[in-house]
Design an enzyme around this catalytic site. Structure first.
Site, PDB file in Angstrom:
ATOM      1  N   HIS A  85     -16.591  -5.116  -2.511  1.00 31.23           N
ATOM      2  CA  HIS A  85     -16.954  -3.788  -3.022  1.00 31.23           C
ATOM      3  C   HIS A  85     -18.315  -3.831  -3.717  1.00 31.23           C
ATOM      4  CE1 HIS A  85     -13.427  -1.512  -2.016  1.00 31.23           C
ATOM      5  NE2 HIS A  85     -12.601  -2.303  -2.675  1.00 31.23           N
ATOM      6  N   GLU A 100     -12.411   0.443   1.571  1.00 31.06           N
ATOM      7  CA  GLU A 100     -11.397  -0.616   1.516  1.00 31.06           C
ATOM      8  C   GLU A 100     -11.435  -1.463   2.777  1.00 31.06           C
ATOM      9  OE1 GLU A 100      -9.511  -1.521  -1.062  1.00 31.06           O
ATOM     10  OE2 GLU A 100     -10.597   0.016  -2.176  1.00 31.06           O
ATOM     11  N   GLU A 138     -12.664  -7.757  -3.858  1.00 33.95           N
ATOM     12  CA  GLU A 138     -13.326  -7.050  -4.952  1.00 33.95           C
ATOM     13  C   GLU A 138     -14.837  -7.316  -4.948  1.00 33.95           C
ATOM     14  OE1 GLU A 138     -11.859  -4.853  -6.781  1.00 33.95           O
ATOM     15  OE2 GLU A 138      -9.891  -5.254  -5.922  1.00 33.95           O
TER      16      GLU A 138
END
Length: 425
Positions: free
Chosen positions: A295, A369, A292
């Site tokens: 990202h 991703e 995360e």
């Protein structure tokens, strides 16, 4: 039904190219249904494919059979729900459902704004009411049967009431402002609406977890201990300032686990589902958060925000070109052009463009991703992320052999096997 003449269903006062637009709307609705049905069918034919060697350790025989049953059950139920949705919307378009609602709001209020608010309120909440039995069945029959459901009947209906309240308050305010922009600026209303929606999107990205989530779930700061220390140590290592780590009671509704990152600057926070903490080891949880944080570090969140705002502006610009065309309003069966009827007609006509942009965004998302996975691999390790992905897939009975066409059209994340091969590369 084979001799159905669509033109015979169009009101007699339709003129110009309205029959063509009507046929386009019906074709779009049926075409989207057929495309989704074919893709789901192709995907279902892959349910019994051999599991790739890298994923053999996820399920034992009993668990694999359970996952097969879960996928097949959801496939059949999805076919039922999509057919119901198609029949419902076609009935409203062809048999005059929108017309009846429009006549009702016209007889109830004289003010156009109040008519639009009541029209959308009836359509949105009415549609949700009609689909509630299906949602109830999915939660308390399907999810219950496979051991996922933790939702009580009280929570299920409280969630519905809260959602309706949010639609009425937030949706009502935004729709009212958009309507006022339209009255004041005419077809140039889209500029002001774009600014309003962009501000709303930014606001929700910053404060969704702080303002909206607490209406449905309880969030508590992560307690001091080994897990918190490991998360903070990793965040410091990669130069990620992290002050807010929360645990959300996801087990209130489901056994499925999740984690997400939200906000910017001082408002950024990491939220862990309590089910995630229960299912994974500390190193695996840190690996999930490393993904995360990847990202964030790769500016994926900012990119998605900008693209979302730009696509909204594009849609609103197209809307401004059609909003004053009486054909767009009347083609859904209403007898008088109106702002709210034009929005419904345009929404259906815009859906193919929405499908295309969604396809493009899914493609970019899958690329992101991989990048986030690589960030976790190089700043932490591939091993804990691989084991966490396997556990999460097992605990949610994920499909390990999806059809490539279904992945291309619908997946925002790469299939598990692709992610693991990338992490091992």
């Amino acid at each position: 039904m084979a001799n159905l003449n669509l033109k015979s269903l169009i009101p007699l006062n339709f003129m110009g190219n309205q029959p063509l637009i009507f046929i386009c709307i019906v074709s779009i609705l049926i075409g989207e249904y057929l495309l989704a049905t074919v893709l789901n069918y192709l995907n279902s034919k892959r349910f019994n494919d051999p599991i790739p060697e890298e994923l053999q350790d996820i399920y034992n025989t009993e668990e694999y059979n359970k996952s097969q049953q879960y996928k097949k059950t959801n496939y059949r139920f999805g076919l039922l729900t999509s057919t119901f949705s198609l029949v419902l919307i076609l009935s409203f378009v062809v048999l005059g459902g929108f017309k009846e609602v429009d006549n009702y709001v016209a007889n109830t209020f004289e003010a156009p704004l109040l008519q639009s608010l009541l029209f959308f309120g009836i359509i949105m909440i009415g549609s949700d009411l009609l689909s509630t039995p299906l949602a109830y069945y999915q939660t308390f029959i399907i999810e219950e049967k496979f051991g996922f459901n933790k939702t009580t009947v009280k929570t299920f209906f409280l969630d519905k009431i809260k959602s309706w309240a949010m639609i009425i308050v937030i949706g009502g305010i935004i729709l009212s402002l958009v309507f006022k922009f339209y009255q004041w600026a005419g077809t140039n209303f889209w500029w002001y609406t774009w600014i309003l929606v962009a501000a709303f999107i930014l606001f929700m990205n910053l404060f969704y977890s702080k303002l909206i989530v607490p209406l449905f779930n309880k969030q508590t700061p992560l307690e001091d201990g080994e897990l918190k220390w490991k998360i903070e140590s990793y965040a410091k290592k990669v130069g990620f300032e992290l002050q807010n780590i929360f645990v959300i009671n996801g087990s209130k509704r489901s056994t499925k686990a999740n984690a997400y990152f939200s906000g910017f600057g001082k408002e950024k926070r990491v939220t862990l589902y309590d089910t995630l903490i229960n299912d994974l080891e500390d190193e695996e949880i840190v690996a999930v958060l490393a993904h995360e944080i990847g990202h964030y570090k790769k500016n994926h969140i900012v990119f998605n925000l900008i693209i979302s705002v730009l696509l909204t502006g594009f849609m609103l610009f197209l809307l401004s070109l059609f909003i004053n065309n009486p054909s767009i309003s009347m083609v859904i069966g209403v007898e008088r052009p109106s702002f709210h009827a034009a929005l419904i007609g345009f929404g259906i006509l815009y859906s193919p463009i929405s499908e295309f942009t969604g396809l493009l965004m899914n493609y970019i998302s899958r690329k992101f991703e991989y990048q986030a996975d690589n960030f976790a691999k190089y700043t932490l390790s591939a091993s804990p992320l691989i084991s966490s992905l396997k556990k999460l897939s097992k605990n949610s009975l994920s499909n390990l052999t999806p059809h490539p066409a279904y992945v291309f059209m619908n997946y925002s994340h790469p299939p598990l096997i692709n992610r693991i091969r990338n992490l091992k590369a």
